[in-house]
Design a protein around this motif. Sequence first.
Motif, PDB file in Angstrom:
ATOM      1  N   SER A  19     -43.867  47.492  46.008  1.00 38.44           N
ATOM      2  CA  SER A  19     -42.912  47.333  47.005  1.00 38.44           C
ATOM      3  C   SER A  19     -41.426  47.169  46.566  1.00 38.44           C
ATOM      4  O   SER A  19     -41.301  46.425  45.555  1.00 38.44           O
ATOM      5  N   ALA A  20     -40.390  47.793  47.198  1.00 43.23           N
ATOM      6  CA  ALA A  20     -38.964  47.240  46.733  1.00 43.23           C
ATOM      7  C   ALA A  20     -38.660  45.941  47.597  1.00 43.23           C
ATOM      8  O   ALA A  20     -37.319  45.550  47.512  1.00 43.23           O
ATOM      9  N   SER A  21     -39.590  45.442  48.522  1.00 39.45           N
ATOM     10  CA  SER A  21     -38.912  44.434  49.347  1.00 39.45           C
ATOM     11  C   SER A  21     -38.886  43.071  48.689  1.00 39.45           C
ATOM     12  O   SER A  21     -39.726  42.524  48.172  1.00 39.45           O
ATOM     13  N   ARG A  23     -38.146  40.272  49.962  1.00 36.32           N
ATOM     14  CA  ARG A  23     -39.054  39.168  50.626  1.00 36.32           C
ATOM     15  C   ARG A  23     -40.483  39.185  50.149  1.00 36.32           C
ATOM     16  O   ARG A  23     -41.146  38.179  49.784  1.00 36.32           O
ATOM     17  N   ARG A  24     -41.079  40.410  50.068  1.00 33.57           N
ATOM     18  CA  ARG A  24     -42.616  40.308  49.682  1.00 33.57           C
ATOM     19  C   ARG A  24     -42.693  39.987  48.212  1.00 33.57           C
ATOM     20  O   ARG A  24     -43.767  38.843  47.843  1.00 33.57           O
ATOM     21  N   GLU A  44     -42.414  57.394  53.777  1.00 39.31           N
ATOM     22  CA  GLU A  44     -42.996  56.958  55.171  1.00 39.31           C
ATOM     23  C   GLU A  44     -42.988  57.678  56.253  1.00 39.31           C
ATOM     24  O   GLU A  44     -42.200  57.391  57.194  1.00 39.31           O
ATOM     25  N   LYS A  65     -48.762  53.837  49.911  1.00 37.37           N
ATOM     26  CA  LYS A  65     -47.661  53.287  48.990  1.00 37.37           C
ATOM     27  C   LYS A  65     -48.269  52.721  47.845  1.00 37.37           C
ATOM     28  O   LYS A  65     -47.948  53.037  46.579  1.00 37.37           O
ATOM     29  N   ASP A  88     -46.878  47.159  54.425  1.00 37.87           N
ATOM     30  CA  ASP A  88     -46.015  47.804  55.473  1.00 37.87           C
ATOM     31  C   ASP A  88     -45.808  47.158  56.688  1.00 37.87           C
ATOM     32  O   ASP A  88     -46.729  46.915  57.392  1.00 37.87           O
ATOM     33  N   THR A  89     -44.744  46.844  57.202  1.00 41.07           N
ATOM     34  CA  THR A  89     -44.408  46.013  58.216  1.00 41.07           C
ATOM     35  C   THR A  89     -43.559  46.878  59.357  1.00 41.07           C
ATOM     36  O   THR A  89     -42.727  47.767  58.968  1.00 41.07           O
ATOM     37  N   LYS A 100     -37.419  50.618  59.978  1.00 41.88           N
ATOM     38  CA  LYS A 100     -36.150  50.256  59.468  1.00 41.88           C
ATOM     39  C   LYS A 100     -34.967  51.040  60.061  1.00 41.88           C
ATOM     40  O   LYS A 100     -35.377  52.333  60.142  1.00 41.88           O
ATOM     41  N   ALA A 173     -37.687  45.986  59.414  1.00 45.03           N
ATOM     42  CA  ALA A 173     -38.186  46.685  60.300  1.00 45.03           C
ATOM     43  C   ALA A 173     -37.777  45.994  61.764  1.00 45.03           C
ATOM     44  O   ALA A 173     -37.664  44.858  61.881  1.00 45.03           O
ATOM     45  N   TYR A 176     -34.162  43.643  62.368  1.00 45.70           N
ATOM     46  CA  TYR A 176     -33.740  42.208  62.380  1.00 45.70           C
ATOM     47  C   TYR A 176     -34.546  41.632  61.087  1.00 45.70           C
ATOM     48  O   TYR A 176     -35.571  41.961  60.691  1.00 45.70           O
ATOM     49  N   ILE A 178     -36.113  37.756  60.484  1.00 50.43           N
ATOM     50  CA  ILE A 178     -36.314  36.326  61.133  1.00 50.43           C
ATOM     51  C   ILE A 178     -36.201  35.299  60.308  1.00 50.43           C
ATOM     52  O   ILE A 178     -35.614  34.181  60.469  1.00 50.43           O
ATOM     53  N   GLN A 179     -35.975  35.636  58.852  1.00 51.87           N
ATOM     54  CA  GLN A 179     -35.863  34.452  58.002  1.00 51.87           C
ATOM     55  C   GLN A 179     -34.379  34.355  57.687  1.00 51.87           C
ATOM     56  O   GLN A 179     -34.007  33.322  56.832  1.00 51.87           O
ATOM     57  N   VAL A 196     -44.142  38.251  59.596  1.00 49.64           N
ATOM     58  CA  VAL A 196     -42.790  38.952  60.120  1.00 49.64           C
ATOM     59  C   VAL A 196     -42.110  39.152  59.077  1.00 49.64           C
ATOM     60  O   VAL A 196     -41.364  40.367  58.724  1.00 49.64           O
TER      61      VAL A 196
HETATM   62  C1  LIG Z   1     -39.185  41.923  61.253  1.00 46.37           C
HETATM   63  C2  LIG Z   1     -38.742  41.599  59.943  1.00 46.37           C
HETATM   64  C3  LIG Z   1     -38.693  42.489  58.793  1.00 46.37           C
HETATM   65  N1  LIG Z   1     -38.354  42.555  57.592  1.00 46.37           N
HETATM   66  C4  LIG Z   1     -38.616  43.448  56.479  1.00 46.37           C
HETATM   67  C5  LIG Z   1     -40.048  43.273  55.624  1.00 46.37           C
HETATM   68  C6  LIG Z   1     -40.017  44.632  54.827  1.00 46.37           C
HETATM   69  O1  LIG Z   1     -39.284  44.436  53.766  1.00 46.37           O
HETATM   70  C7  LIG Z   1     -39.206  45.708  55.853  1.00 46.37           C
HETATM   71  C8  LIG Z   1     -39.768  46.681  56.682  1.00 46.37           C
HETATM   72  O2  LIG Z   1     -39.930  47.707  55.754  1.00 46.37           O
HETATM   73  P1  LIG Z   1     -41.316  48.064  54.975  1.00 46.37           P
HETATM   74  O3  LIG Z   1     -41.266  49.549  54.764  1.00 46.37           O
HETATM   75  O4  LIG Z   1     -42.583  47.343  55.345  1.00 46.37           O
HETATM   76  O5  LIG Z   1     -40.998  47.591  53.470  1.00 46.37           O
HETATM   77  P2  LIG Z   1     -39.508  47.897  52.597  1.00 46.37           P
HETATM   78  O6  LIG Z   1     -39.107  49.552  52.842  1.00 46.37           O
HETATM   79  O7  LIG Z   1     -38.798  46.655  52.729  1.00 46.37           O
HETATM   80  O8  LIG Z   1     -40.255  48.041  51.059  1.00 46.37           O
HETATM   81  P3  LIG Z   1     -41.509  48.997  50.659  1.00 46.37           P
HETATM   82  O9  LIG Z   1     -41.517  50.210  51.369  1.00 46.37           O
HETATM   83  O10 LIG Z   1     -40.917  49.268  49.087  1.00 46.37           O
HETATM   84  O11 LIG Z   1     -42.717  47.917  50.518  1.00 46.37           O
HETATM   85  O12 LIG Z   1     -38.576  44.879  56.812  1.00 46.37           O
HETATM   86  C9  LIG Z   1     -37.834  41.153  57.455  1.00 46.37           C
HETATM   87  O13 LIG Z   1     -37.544  40.811  56.088  1.00 46.37           O
HETATM   88  N2  LIG Z   1     -37.714  40.170  58.119  1.00 46.37           N
HETATM   89  C10 LIG Z   1     -38.166  40.466  59.384  1.00 46.37           C
HETATM   90  O14 LIG Z   1     -37.843  39.552  60.465  1.00 46.37           O
END
Ligand SMILES: Cc1cn([C@H]2C[C@H](O)[C@@H](COP(=O)(O)OP(=O)(O)OP(=O)(O)O)O2)c(=O)[nH]c1=O
Length: 616
Positions: A19-21, A23-24, A44, A65, A88-89, A100, A173, A176, A178-179, A196
Motif C-alpha cells: 500500500s502507498a497509504s 496512514r496504513r 482499482e 493489490k 482497500d477503503t 478517491k 476515499a 475526506y 477524519i484524522q 476510517v
Molecule cells: C475516509 C478516509 C479515508 N482515508 C484514506 C485511507 C486510504 O489511504 C484512502 C483510500 O484509498 P485506498 O485505495 O484504500 O488506499 P490508497 O490508494 O491510499 O493506498 P493503496 O491503494 O496503495 O493501498 O483514503 C483517510 O486517510 N481518512 C479518512 O477519513
Amino acid sequence: MVLSPVIRKLLHKRVVLASASPRRREILSHAGLRFEVVPSRFKEKLDKASFPTPYAYAIETAKQKALEVASRMHQKDLRAPDVVIGADTIVTVGGLILEKPVDKQDAYRMLSRLNGKEHSVFTGVAIVHCCTKDGQLDTEVSEFHEETTVKFSELSEELLWEYIDSGEPMDKAGGYGIQALGGMLVEYVHGDFLNVVGFPLNHFCKKLVELYYPPRRKDVQRVKHDSIPPVDTFENLSDTEQGSSDPAQGNEGGSHRRAEAGGDRGQIPAGSQGADSNGTVGITPQFPAGLLELIDGFKASKALFTACKLKVFDVLKDEAPLKAMDIAGKIDASVCGTERLLDVCVALGLLEKADRGYCNTDLADLHLASDGEYSLHGLAMHSNDHAWNLFTDLELAVREGANVAFGRKAEHPVQSKQTKLQFMRAMHGLTNLTARQVATAFDLSRFTSACDLGGCTGALARALTQQYPRLKVTVVDLPEVIEHVPCFQPEGRQTERISFVPGDFFKDDLPEAELYLLSRILHEWPDDKVHELLSRVSGSCKPGGGILVAETVLEENRAARGSLPASLNLLVRTQGRERSLPEYRRLLEQHGFWDVRLAHAGDRLDVVLGTRASPP
Ligand SMILES: Cc1cn([C@H]2C[C@H](O)[C@@H](COP(=O)(O)OP(=O)(O)OP(=O)(O)O)O2)c(=O)[nH]c1=O
C-alpha cells in the motif's frame, strides 16, 4: 514497543505492506509491526456491479493489490515475502461506492452527498501468506472487512469549498480525512476509528490470533473471539511458540492462574520459574523483546550506515545476486566481516539472500543506493559522520538544556566544509521525498512568484514549478551552498522558472515575491532569531502575499514518535526547537500574517500558510 504477541509473531517474518497509504504505514508501524512497503500497481477498476455487497468489492480489491505485489516480488527475486498485506477503503452512501476523488469537482460531489448524513466506511483487508514451491509462488489468502458508521454535520457550501481547497480530500476515499481537518466535519463515529483512516487494526489483530493460534478445544470457552484477548491472554499465547495445537502444552484453568506457582507451561514462559534455596518459587517476567530492540537500536542504525558507506547497496544495484566473497572484493573488505554485515542487512529487511547470493530489497534500491531521486544515502551518511558524533553529547545537552555541541563543534550544520556537501545531499533526498506534498498541501495557484529562503538545492522549487505552471521561484541560500547547486540539477529538467541567489536571509535584502517559503528553517533557530527573520519577510511581503512554513508541527496525539528523534536532534545540534500550531500562529500573527492554516504533508511534515494583512 510491541504490546501484542500476535504482532510479535510477525517480527520474524518478511512482511510487506502492499500500500502507498501513509496512514496504513503509520498505523501498522505504531503497532510495532516491522515491514517493507511496496505499493501495489493493481488498477482499482473492478466492476462494482458484479459484487453482491460493497465490502465484497473492497475485499477483492485488497486481495488483488496484495497478490499483485506478491507475484511481482516473486518474479523479481524468485522468492516471495512471507506475508503480504493489502487493504482497500471505500465510503458508501445511498447505495453508491465512493473512492478517491479524481479532481476538486469530484470531491465536491462526494462531500455534498455525505453532507448532513450518515454513511458507512468499509475497509477490506487481505493477508496473503506466500511460499515458493518448485520455483512457483503459492499463496493462501485470509480476508475480512470492517464497517464504521460516520455522520457528517450540515456544512455550508463555503466550508465545503474551503475544505476542498485545503487539498486534503484528494487522496482519501469519500474525499475526506477524519484524522485531520476532515475530523471537524464529523458529528459522530460508530465503530473503529482507525478503520476510517484506512486500517482496522483491532480486527487485524483478531484475525492474526485466529490464524496463528487456532483455538484448542479446551480453550474455546476461555478465549473470547469477539474481542481481542486481554493482554495477559496474549502473553499466554506468545509463550507457546508452536501455537496451541500441541495439547501437551495444555493450559487449563484460565489466565488468572498465571500468578499461581505450578508447572503450567502455557501460563508462564519455560524456564521462568525456579525454586530458591528456601524452596520459594519466583516468577521471571516475560522477556522484554521490544525493550531489547530499543537497547540494540543503535547497532541496527550503524549497520545500515556502514553498508551505505561501503556502497553495498550501490554494488548490488549494479549487479545482483552476488555472493559475499564477490561483494567483499568490490567493497575492499574482509569476506567474514562482509558476510556478517550482509546477513544483518538481510535481518533488517534491507537485503535479500538466496542460493545465488545477496540482492537489494526494493526499499534499498530506491532509498539506500547513492543515486536516484529518492535516495536517502546522503541522509544516512550525514547521520553516520555528523549526527552520530553529536548524539554522543546528548546527556550533556539534556543536562544543560541547550546545544552544547553548537558552540564546540559546529556553528551551523552547513558551516564545516567537509560536511557541507553531505548535508546538502541529506536535505536533497529528504526534500525530494516530501516536496510534492508540501507543494500541494494548499492550492498556491494564486501566486506567480515565490522566494524559497534556505531553499538549498532547489528541490522544493522544482516541485512547485512542476505543480504551478505560472509560478517563478527564487531560491536564496548561502553562497557556499549555491556554489554546489549544479551537482544536484537533474539532467534536462532544469526549469527556467527557477533562479538561485546567493545570500544570507538574516543580512541581505530579500528578493521580491508574492509568497515566501521557509521549509525546515524556523526549527533551526531560537525565538529571537525567528522573530528577526519573520520581521524581514513581513517587511518584503506585500498585503495579500503569503508565507508558507514547512515543519513538523507538534500536535497532541499525532505522530509524536516520528518527531521525537528530530526534537533531540535539534537539542544536540542547534539552538532551535519544534513548535506547535498555536506557537507558529502566534509568531506569524505578530508579524502581520493572518488566516494561518495548517495542512499535513506526509508522515513527518506539516505546512502552515499565512496571508499578509494590510498594515493598519
Ligand atoms: C475516509 C478516509 C479515508 N482515508 C484514506 C485511507 C486510504 O489511504 C484512502 C483510500 O484509498 P485506498 O485505495 O484504500 O488506499 P490508497 O490508494 O491510499 O493506498 P493503496 O491503494 O496503495 O493501498 O483514503 C483517510 O486517510 N481518512 C479518512 O477519513
